[in-house]
Design an enzyme around this catalytic site. Structure first.
Site, PDB file in Angstrom:
ATOM      1  NE  ARG A  47      37.285  11.296  19.515  1.00  0.00           N
ATOM      2  CZ  ARG A  47      37.246  12.621  19.480  1.00  0.00           C
ATOM      3  NH1 ARG A  47      37.342  13.253  18.309  1.00  0.00           N
ATOM      4  NH2 ARG A  47      37.084  13.330  20.585  1.00  0.00           N
ATOM      5  CD  GLU A  63      44.072  11.152  15.195  1.00  0.00           C
ATOM      6  OE1 GLU A  63      43.996  12.043  16.045  1.00  0.00           O
ATOM      7  OE2 GLU A  63      43.269  11.040  14.247  1.00  0.00           O
ATOM      8  CG  HIS A  65      42.376  15.264  15.228  1.00  0.00           C
ATOM      9  ND1 HIS A  65      42.322  14.091  15.926  1.00  0.00           N
ATOM     10  CD2 HIS A  65      41.242  15.933  15.552  1.00  0.00           C
ATOM     11  CE1 HIS A  65      41.205  14.043  16.643  1.00  0.00           C
ATOM     12  NE2 HIS A  65      40.539  15.161  16.430  1.00  0.00           N
TER      13      HIS A  65
END
Length: 336
Positions: A237, A266, A298
């Site tokens: 994370r 993000e 991601h």
């Protein structure tokens, strides 16, 4: 009549994987490219569920709007649920389900890809040779064999990663508030304190959840305790790292390289094509300016197998809700 699912933030790969898996479920899926917000909730009118991702908004206002449209279920097609106001969902009587795991192998292998790319400067070599530059200056790496990897958090993903790194001949030390000594013995790794892990590790990889206790786990104080030149990998994370502290660590060469598949801010960038726009996030722009930093969007989970698992679990969650069955993957108001 088949239950309709309002599917927000739909990408081409979402349609492909869900349509294929939905042949066995028979839902009526309405795909919307836009994200779920209080304004776009009207598109879900009469739907039996909305399906959302980590970059959709399910705050109190959005949940009220979903209630007004008669939507009884929010189905997250991801593991994280910090974008959902669970208390608001409880008040409005809307249930929330998620996909707790899709492919730990995918994320572990992506972490290794970041390590190898940073170590052997693959990203720099790629651009050089495309320009006809075949010089080796600046591309030197190191043998991972015999080096020490520090793994923070030893859940499913980390355990696969540990086995891979042990296969490289690396020594592995780990930190977890709930150590599993039986696993450590089987895997050939050792649990140590955070201080010892920081001091000894040539590569540190983060695999712990984001909680109030772990937010900014990697800050300027932690970086100051690390071996100079350490490689830092984060596929967990974004909020585990204080990005400003990371930038300072890179500038001072305390951090030798960083591989980031996540970023704490993000939401406005990842999963979208922003190539024709100026990045107005100065912190992200600064990160991207370092030649010893790789940022991926991601995508650690992004494999064929993981997408199939996500679709199966999401549609199974919705089917169980329809049938009045126990929701094994329900997220309750206490965050579990």
């Amino acid at each position: 009549m088949a239950t309709r699912i309002a599917f927000y933030g739909a990408q081409p790969y979402d349609r492909e994987s869900f349509d294929r898996v939905n042949e066995a479920y028979g839902f009526d899926i309405s795909y919307y490219k836009g994200h779920l917000t209080a304004e776009s909730a009207v598109l879900a009118k009469g739907a039996g569920a909305v399906c959302i991702f980590v970059n959709d908004t399910a705050d109190a206002a959005t949940i009220r709007a979903l209630k007004e449209q008669g939507v009884p279920l929010i189905a997250l097609r991801c593991a994280g649920f910090n974008n959902v106001d669970l208390e608001a969902a409880r008040r409005e009587g809307i249930r929330v389900v998620r996909v707790p795991a899709y492919s730990p192998h995918a994320v572990a292998e992506h972490a290794v890809a970041l390590m190898l790319s940073l170590n052997r400067k693959i990203h720099r070599a790629y651009w050089r040779t495309r320009d006809g530059n075949f010089a080796l200056h600046g591309l030197m790496g190191f043998d991972m064999y015999g080096k020490t990897a520090g793994i923070i958090g030893t859940g499913k993903i980390a355990r696969i990663l540990i086995h891979i790194l042990r296969g490289f001949g690396m020594e592995v030390v780990g930190y977890d508030p709930f150590p599993d000594e039986a696993f450590a013995s089987e895997a050939g790794m050792r649990y140590v304190s955070l201080d010892e892990l920081y001091r000894r590790s040539d590569i540190i990889s983060l695999h712990c959840p984001l909680t109030e206790q772990t937010r900014y786990l990697i800050d300027d104080r932690a970086i100051g305790r690390m071996k100079p030149g350490v490689m830092l990998i984060n596929t967990g994370r974004g909020g585990l790292i204080d990005t400003q502290a990371l930038i300072e660590g890179l500038k001072q060469k305390r951090i030798g390289a960083a591989g980031l598949d996540v970023y704490e801010e993000e939401g406005d960038y990842f999963y979208e094509d922003k190539s024709d726009k100026i990045i107005d996030d100065d912190v992200l722009a600064r990160l991207l300016s370092f030649n010893n930093v790789i940022v991926t969007s991601h995508q650690g989970f992004f494999t064929e197998e993981a997408l199939a698992n996500i679709a199966h679990t999401t549609l199974s969650n919705i089917r169980d809700f329809e049938a009045g069955a126990r929701l094994a993957n329900e997220v309750t108001g206490d965050g579990r």
